[in-house]
Design an enzyme around this catalytic site. Structure first.
Site, PDB file in Angstrom:
ATOM      1  CB  CYS A 176       9.114  31.725  -2.671  1.00 14.17           C
ATOM      2  SG  CYS A 176       8.628  33.322  -3.365  1.00 14.17           S
ATOM      3  CB  CYS A 185       5.655  31.772  -1.327  1.00 12.78           C
ATOM      4  SG  CYS A 185       6.169  33.218  -0.370  1.00 12.78           S
ATOM      5  CB  CYS A 211       5.784  50.004   5.455  1.00 13.73           C
ATOM      6  SG  CYS A 211       6.479  49.985   7.098  1.00 13.73           S
TER       7      CYS A 211
HETATM    8 ZN   LIG Z   1       7.501  34.583  -1.763  1.00 17.60          ZN
END
Ligand SMILES: [Zn+2]
Length: 188
Positions: A105, A153, A173
């Site tokens: 996104c 998102c 990570c």
């Molecule tokens: Zn996103």
């Protein structure tokens, strides 16, 4: 010199001293004030003309729409909580100034100043752009781990561990497939 003495000497010089590659990859930030500065001033690493998306503008798509928008591997990581194979991401070697955004996104999530070489084979960061991620506990392996995902998102990015470098002690990570890098200058 006895083997035990050599070991003692090595411990005295500190583990970082034994691993020069890792020592040079350790972050330059000395204290939490420095971390706050990095977080507050993250836009200094943003390329000119980039529209900044905000975490509070959610992006919700149906699964089939995500499938169209992402490639197969990105879909597996971001939408199915998959993990890419270590040492496969070109972003492991990315050392230029810039900003990492969510591949789903485009929400800015990390800057180059937050990245360090963890030696794990995944792009690793010791802090994040504030508000970029939400976390939840994942019980997929025997021990619970903290999974984090993009707040805009909902895309899965990776896991956060507490064995990162000082001063935060955090290791975010991240799957390289879940990120896009926007260099401050030059071509992406
Ligand atoms: Zn996103």
């Amino acid at each position: 010199m006895e083997r035990r003495d050599i070991l003692k000497g090595a411990l005295a010089t500190g583990l970082w001293g034994l691993l020069p590659g890792l020592a040079s990859a350790a972050p330059q930030v000395k204290d939490m004030k420095g971390i706050e500065e990095l977080q507050k001033n993250w836009m200094a690493l943003l390329a000119p003309g980039i529209k900044v998306l905000k975490p509070n503008e959610p992006m919700k798509l149906a699964k089939e729409e995500w499938r169209k928008r992402l490639d197969k591997e990105q879909f597996y990581v971001l939408r199915e909580e998959g993990t890419e194979r270590p040492r496969t991401s070109p972003l492991n070697q990315e050392k230029r100034d810039g900003v990492f955004v969510c591949a789903g996104c485009d929400l800015p999530v990390f800057t180059s100043a937050m990245k360090y070489e963890s030696g794990t084979g995944w792009p690793s960061f010791f802090t994040t752009i504030p508000g970029a991620f939400a976390t939840k506990t994942d019980f997929k392996l025997f021990l619970p781990r903290t999974e984090y995902h993009c707040v805009r998102c909902g895309g899965h990015h990776g896991h956060v561990f507490d064995d990162g470098p000082p001063p935060t002690g955090q290791r975010w990570c991240n799957n390289g497939l879940a990120l896009k890098f926007i260099p401050k200058t030059g071509k992406a």
